[in-house]
Motif scaffolding. Sequence first.
Motif, PDB file in Angstrom:
ATOM      1  N   HIS A  64       8.509 105.082   2.420  1.00  0.00           N
ATOM      2  CA  HIS A  64       8.177 105.941   3.560  1.00  0.00           C
ATOM      3  C   HIS A  64       9.340 106.009   4.554  1.00  0.00           C
ATOM      4  O   HIS A  64       9.658 107.083   5.074  1.00  0.00           O
ATOM      5  CB  HIS A  64       6.927 105.408   4.262  1.00  0.00           C
ATOM      6  CG  HIS A  64       6.578 106.156   5.506  1.00  0.00           C
ATOM      7  ND1 HIS A  64       5.718 107.220   5.500  1.00  0.00           N
ATOM      8  CD2 HIS A  64       6.974 105.998   6.783  1.00  0.00           C
ATOM      9  CE1 HIS A  64       5.613 107.690   6.728  1.00  0.00           C
ATOM     10  NE2 HIS A  64       6.361 106.954   7.531  1.00  0.00           N
ATOM     11  N   LEU A  65       9.973 104.881   4.836  1.00  0.00           N
ATOM     12  CA  LEU A  65      11.018 104.827   5.864  1.00  0.00           C
ATOM     13  C   LEU A  65      12.290 105.570   5.468  1.00  0.00           C
ATOM     14  O   LEU A  65      12.897 106.247   6.306  1.00  0.00           O
ATOM     15  CB  LEU A  65      11.343 103.374   6.198  1.00  0.00           C
ATOM     16  CG  LEU A  65      10.251 102.626   6.949  1.00  0.00           C
ATOM     17  CD1 LEU A  65      10.560 101.136   6.990  1.00  0.00           C
ATOM     18  CD2 LEU A  65      10.063 103.180   8.345  1.00  0.00           C
ATOM     19  N   ALA A  66      12.729 105.442   4.238  1.00  0.00           N
ATOM     20  CA  ALA A  66      13.979 106.085   3.821  1.00  0.00           C
ATOM     21  C   ALA A  66      13.943 107.599   4.037  1.00  0.00           C
ATOM     22  O   ALA A  66      14.868 108.142   4.659  1.00  0.00           O
ATOM     23  CB  ALA A  66      14.299 105.735   2.366  1.00  0.00           C
ATOM     24  N   PRO A  67      12.914 108.310   3.592  1.00  0.00           N
ATOM     25  CA  PRO A  67      12.904 109.753   3.838  1.00  0.00           C
ATOM     26  C   PRO A  67      12.780 110.114   5.318  1.00  0.00           C
ATOM     27  O   PRO A  67      13.227 111.179   5.732  1.00  0.00           O
ATOM     28  CB  PRO A  67      11.687 110.264   3.073  1.00  0.00           C
ATOM     29  CG  PRO A  67      11.234 109.170   2.204  1.00  0.00           C
ATOM     30  CD  PRO A  67      11.837 107.911   2.692  1.00  0.00           C
ATOM     31  N   LEU A  69      14.484 108.950   7.599  1.00  0.00           N
ATOM     32  CA  LEU A  69      15.856 109.060   8.103  1.00  0.00           C
ATOM     33  C   LEU A  69      16.609 110.226   7.483  1.00  0.00           C
ATOM     34  O   LEU A  69      17.507 110.780   8.102  1.00  0.00           O
ATOM     35  CB  LEU A  69      16.627 107.762   7.833  1.00  0.00           C
ATOM     36  CG  LEU A  69      16.123 106.523   8.571  1.00  0.00           C
ATOM     37  CD1 LEU A  69      16.984 105.318   8.214  1.00  0.00           C
ATOM     38  CD2 LEU A  69      16.089 106.737  10.075  1.00  0.00           C
ATOM     39  N   THR A  70      16.252 110.594   6.267  1.00  0.00           N
ATOM     40  CA  THR A  70      17.030 111.621   5.567  1.00  0.00           C
ATOM     41  C   THR A  70      16.573 113.044   5.882  1.00  0.00           C
ATOM     42  O   THR A  70      17.260 113.994   5.529  1.00  0.00           O
ATOM     43  CB  THR A  70      16.994 111.404   4.038  1.00  0.00           C
ATOM     44  OG1 THR A  70      15.643 111.446   3.595  1.00  0.00           O
ATOM     45  CG2 THR A  70      17.604 110.069   3.664  1.00  0.00           C
ATOM     46  N   VAL A  71      15.433 113.194   6.521  1.00  0.00           N
ATOM     47  CA  VAL A  71      14.950 114.529   6.894  1.00  0.00           C
ATOM     48  C   VAL A  71      14.892 114.655   8.409  1.00  0.00           C
ATOM     49  O   VAL A  71      14.933 113.667   9.124  1.00  0.00           O
ATOM     50  CB  VAL A  71      13.543 114.823   6.302  1.00  0.00           C
ATOM     51  CG1 VAL A  71      13.566 114.743   4.794  1.00  0.00           C
ATOM     52  CG2 VAL A  71      12.508 113.895   6.879  1.00  0.00           C
ATOM     53  N   ARG A  72      14.798 115.899   8.875  1.00  0.00           N
ATOM     54  CA  ARG A  72      14.628 116.146  10.304  1.00  0.00           C
ATOM     55  C   ARG A  72      13.138 116.220  10.589  1.00  0.00           C
ATOM     56  O   ARG A  72      12.419 116.971   9.940  1.00  0.00           O
ATOM     57  CB  ARG A  72      15.296 117.457  10.701  1.00  0.00           C
ATOM     58  CG  ARG A  72      16.777 117.401  10.576  1.00  0.00           C
ATOM     59  CD  ARG A  72      17.373 118.753  10.967  1.00  0.00           C
ATOM     60  NE  ARG A  72      18.635 118.891  10.277  1.00  0.00           N
ATOM     61  CZ  ARG A  72      18.886 119.753   9.323  1.00  0.00           C
ATOM     62  NH1 ARG A  72      17.991 120.615   8.945  1.00  0.00           N
ATOM     63  NH2 ARG A  72      20.052 119.782   8.751  1.00  0.00           N
ATOM     64  N   TYR A  73      12.701 115.490  11.546  1.00  0.00           N
ATOM     65  CA  TYR A  73      11.283 115.510  11.879  1.00  0.00           C
ATOM     66  C   TYR A  73      11.065 116.201  13.225  1.00  0.00           C
ATOM     67  O   TYR A  73      10.589 117.319  13.272  1.00  0.00           O
ATOM     68  CB  TYR A  73      10.720 114.088  11.888  1.00  0.00           C
ATOM     69  CG  TYR A  73       9.295 113.994  12.351  1.00  0.00           C
ATOM     70  CD1 TYR A  73       8.288 114.719  11.732  1.00  0.00           C
ATOM     71  CD2 TYR A  73       8.946 113.180  13.415  1.00  0.00           C
ATOM     72  CE1 TYR A  73       6.978 114.645  12.164  1.00  0.00           C
ATOM     73  CE2 TYR A  73       7.633 113.094  13.849  1.00  0.00           C
ATOM     74  CZ  TYR A  73       6.658 113.824  13.231  1.00  0.00           C
ATOM     75  OH  TYR A  73       5.369 113.747  13.659  1.00  0.00           O
ATOM     76  N   ILE A  74      11.426 115.579  14.295  1.00  0.00           N
ATOM     77  CA  ILE A  74      11.235 116.167  15.621  1.00  0.00           C
ATOM     78  C   ILE A  74      12.549 116.722  16.150  1.00  0.00           C
ATOM     79  O   ILE A  74      12.597 117.809  16.708  1.00  0.00           O
ATOM     80  CB  ILE A  74      10.655 115.124  16.599  1.00  0.00           C
ATOM     81  CG1 ILE A  74       9.245 114.734  16.161  1.00  0.00           C
ATOM     82  CG2 ILE A  74      10.637 115.666  18.021  1.00  0.00           C
ATOM     83  CD1 ILE A  74       8.637 113.601  16.956  1.00  0.00           C
ATOM     84  N   ALA A  81      21.933 108.754   5.968  1.00  0.00           N
ATOM     85  CA  ALA A  81      21.902 108.277   4.581  1.00  0.00           C
ATOM     86  C   ALA A  81      21.050 107.028   4.457  1.00  0.00           C
ATOM     87  O   ALA A  81      21.319 105.998   5.088  1.00  0.00           O
ATOM     88  CB  ALA A  81      23.327 108.002   4.106  1.00  0.00           C
ATOM     89  N   ALA A  82      20.008 107.118   3.651  1.00  0.00           N
ATOM     90  CA  ALA A  82      19.110 105.989   3.441  1.00  0.00           C
ATOM     91  C   ALA A  82      18.459 106.115   2.065  1.00  0.00           C
ATOM     92  O   ALA A  82      18.311 107.226   1.553  1.00  0.00           O
ATOM     93  CB  ALA A  82      18.033 105.953   4.525  1.00  0.00           C
ATOM     94  N   PHE A  83      18.092 104.984   1.499  1.00  0.00           N
ATOM     95  CA  PHE A  83      17.389 105.012   0.222  1.00  0.00           C
ATOM     96  C   PHE A  83      16.502 103.781   0.112  1.00  0.00           C
ATOM     97  O   PHE A  83      16.650 102.813   0.865  1.00  0.00           O
ATOM     98  CB  PHE A  83      18.362 105.108  -0.964  1.00  0.00           C
ATOM     99  CG  PHE A  83      19.295 103.943  -1.093  1.00  0.00           C
ATOM    100  CD1 PHE A  83      19.012 102.892  -1.948  1.00  0.00           C
ATOM    101  CD2 PHE A  83      20.464 103.893  -0.349  1.00  0.00           C
ATOM    102  CE1 PHE A  83      19.885 101.818  -2.063  1.00  0.00           C
ATOM    103  CE2 PHE A  83      21.347 102.831  -0.463  1.00  0.00           C
ATOM    104  CZ  PHE A  83      21.048 101.793  -1.325  1.00  0.00           C
ATOM    105  N   ALA A  84      15.564 103.842  -0.809  1.00  0.00           N
ATOM    106  CA  ALA A  84      14.628 102.752  -1.034  1.00  0.00           C
ATOM    107  C   ALA A  84      14.817 102.184  -2.427  1.00  0.00           C
ATOM    108  O   ALA A  84      14.970 102.925  -3.396  1.00  0.00           O
ATOM    109  CB  ALA A  84      13.183 103.222  -0.864  1.00  0.00           C
ATOM    110  N   ILE A  85      14.820 100.873  -2.529  1.00  0.00           N
ATOM    111  CA  ILE A  85      14.837 100.180  -3.816  1.00  0.00           C
ATOM    112  C   ILE A  85      13.468  99.526  -3.952  1.00  0.00           C
ATOM    113  O   ILE A  85      13.080  98.705  -3.132  1.00  0.00           O
ATOM    114  CB  ILE A  85      15.938  99.105  -3.857  1.00  0.00           C
ATOM    115  CG1 ILE A  85      17.291  99.747  -3.721  1.00  0.00           C
ATOM    116  CG2 ILE A  85      15.818  98.278  -5.131  1.00  0.00           C
ATOM    117  CD1 ILE A  85      18.420  98.740  -3.664  1.00  0.00           C
ATOM    118  N   VAL A  86      12.744  99.956  -4.973  1.00  0.00           N
ATOM    119  CA  VAL A  86      11.400  99.383  -5.158  1.00  0.00           C
ATOM    120  C   VAL A  86      11.171  98.994  -6.593  1.00  0.00           C
ATOM    121  O   VAL A  86      11.867  99.408  -7.482  1.00  0.00           O
ATOM    122  CB  VAL A  86      10.287 100.349  -4.700  1.00  0.00           C
ATOM    123  CG1 VAL A  86      10.371 100.533  -3.198  1.00  0.00           C
ATOM    124  CG2 VAL A  86      10.391 101.684  -5.390  1.00  0.00           C
TER     125      VAL A  86
END
Length: 86
Positions: A64-67, A69-74, A81-86
């Motif tokens: 949830h957190l990585a996207p 940062l990578t998209v514009r919300y408000i 640049a962010a990514f998730a390792i799961v």
Amino acid sequence: MTTQFDTDRFFEAEFVEHRAVAEATHRAMKADFTKLLAQAVATIRNGGKIMFFGNGGSASDAQHLAPELTVRYIKNRPAIAAFAIV
């Protein structure tokens, strides 16, 4: 024998405890959060990426957190640049 459950008292007690935990967390983590944020900003400014990871419920948080940062919300801003390792 019937036991009466006082929902109002229970509700108020839960919020008193929640406030106490939130205040203690605020005091305990403020300095560490400031350091973490400074490091994250420096990493991004130097061309790095923010990496989130976890397992179980924490993996869901990472995904949830990585996207976020990578998209514009408000605010209209460049992607971070962010990514998730799961």
